[in-house]
Design an enzyme around this catalytic site. Structure first.
Site, PDB file in Angstrom:
ATOM      1  N   ASP A 146       0.821  -1.232   0.000  1.00 14.26           N
ATOM      2  CA  ASP A 146       0.000   0.000   0.000  1.00 14.26           C
ATOM      3  C   ASP A 146       0.846   1.269   0.000  1.00 14.26           C
ATOM      4  OD1 ASP A 146      -2.015  -1.855   0.226  1.00 14.26           O
ATOM      5  OD2 ASP A 146      -2.496  -1.401   2.305  1.00 14.26           O
ATOM      6  N   ASP A 167      -0.363  -4.519  -3.908  1.00 19.20           N
ATOM      7  CA  ASP A 167      -1.362  -3.460  -4.137  1.00 19.20           C
ATOM      8  C   ASP A 167      -0.753  -2.083  -3.908  1.00 19.20           C
ATOM      9  OD1 ASP A 167      -3.073  -5.642  -4.399  1.00 19.20           O
ATOM     10  OD2 ASP A 167      -3.925  -5.428  -2.399  1.00 19.20           O
TER      11      ASP A 167
END
Length: 327
Positions: A146, A167
């Site tokens: 992230d 991600d």
């Protein structure tokens, strides 16, 4: 004649004075050694004018600033300028963000942003950006999971280095990345993106143009690169939209290209590729979802360009940052 010359001279001096005054008001210096206006970035932001309609430049001199930075919504037109992304760094070691940006028209240039919370930290975000019409130019954004949360608004990233694992570029902004290095850090499984468009009528998505998806330099020349298996992304929400245009895709990217996100459908995503190169760019074995396509006609690429997705021609020129509005 003499009176006219005197008036011209006086006017010139006055204009110079006003020019210097405006420039001084709009530019401050942050320096750790005390030789600037402030010693911390946070203090400089706190003292910046509210709701400014002009850029307020904060020159952050070389150094490592261990701070948690917030750009509040009322602090518009903040411009952080460093001495280079490897010389001026804002660093945190927390599970939260290193910098949270809410004020519109934000610009960062020649800056480094780092979150050292580590591989196993939960939501160790480096940059959380929900500012409209924001720009990162020649910056480094380093994290693990992230790394960059592109929450909302129109965002532009030019010649930036972005590091992460899972991600690590995610959110529901309309974001265009041009000429960026997108670095996978060592991990057995890596996911480059998790775009989260929720509605088919939204004008959001991520476009990567002339970027490079590859291994981070610290593992590039080691055998560990062979242990990494990456995908270009997965849908954080149902209408997830990502375009990979004229990019280099390294061998670490799996031939299937994209992967599922647990609990999310795959029949509404838009994942397109156009004129990519590199050992991971072969699309023959890409996942067979309805919205996964290889574009062949430049006209089909137009909706993913900066000119369309960001309405770039209406605001990026005012930032003094180079960009391409088309292919």
């Amino acid at each position: 004649m003499k009176m006219h010359a005197l008036m011209d001279s006086t006017t010139a001096v006055l204009l110079i004075f006003l020019s210097v005054s405006v420039y001084s008001h709009g530019t401050v210096i942050v320096s750790k050694d005390g030789n600037g206006d402030y010693t911390t970035v946070s203090e400089a932001i706190t003292k910046a004018p509210d709701l400014s309609d002009k850029p307020y430049t904060i020159h952050v001199r070389a150094g490592t600033y261990e701070e948690y930075i917030v750009i509040p919504a009322e602090k518009t037109n903040i411009k952080l300028v460093g001495d280079g992304p490897h010389h001026t760094k804002i660093v945190s070691y927390q599970n939260g963000s290193t910098i949270d940006i809410y004020g519109d028209e934000f610009v960062a240039q020649n800056m480094g942003f780092v979150n050292y919370a580590g591989l196993n930290a939960s939501a160790a975000v480096t940059v959380r950006n929900e500012a409209n019409n924001s720009v990162f130019y020649e910056c480094s954004i380093e994290g693990f999971q992230d790394t960059l949360w592109a929450v909302s608004g129109r965002q532009f990233y030019k010649k930036c280095d972005i590091y992460g694992t899972v991600d690590f570029i995610y959110g529901d902004a309309a974001a265009v990345f041009q000429d960026c290095m997108v670095y996978a850090r060592y991990r057995e499984h890596v996911t480059f993106t998790a775009q989260s468009r929720e509605d088919g009528n939204e004008k959001t998505g991520f476009t990567f143009q002339r970027c490079k998806f590859t291994m981070s330099p610290e593992a590039e020349d080691s055998d560990r690169k062979l242990e990494v298996h990456a995908t270009l992304g997965r849908p954080w929400r149902a209408y997830s939209t990502v375009a990979i245009i004229q990019c280099y895709i390294d061998s670490i990217v799996d031939p299937k290209g994209w992967e599922e996100m647990p609990g999310q459908p795959t029949d509404k995503v838009t994942y397109v590729e156009f004129e990519n190169v590199g050992p991971g760019s072969n699309t023959d074995e890409r996942v067979k979802w309805p919205g996964v396509r290889v574009l062949l006609d430049p006209m089909d690429v137009a909706p993913f360009t900066a000119s369309y997705l960001l309405d770039a021609d209406s605001w990026i020129p005012s930032k003094g940052v180079p960009y391409d509005n088309g292919l």
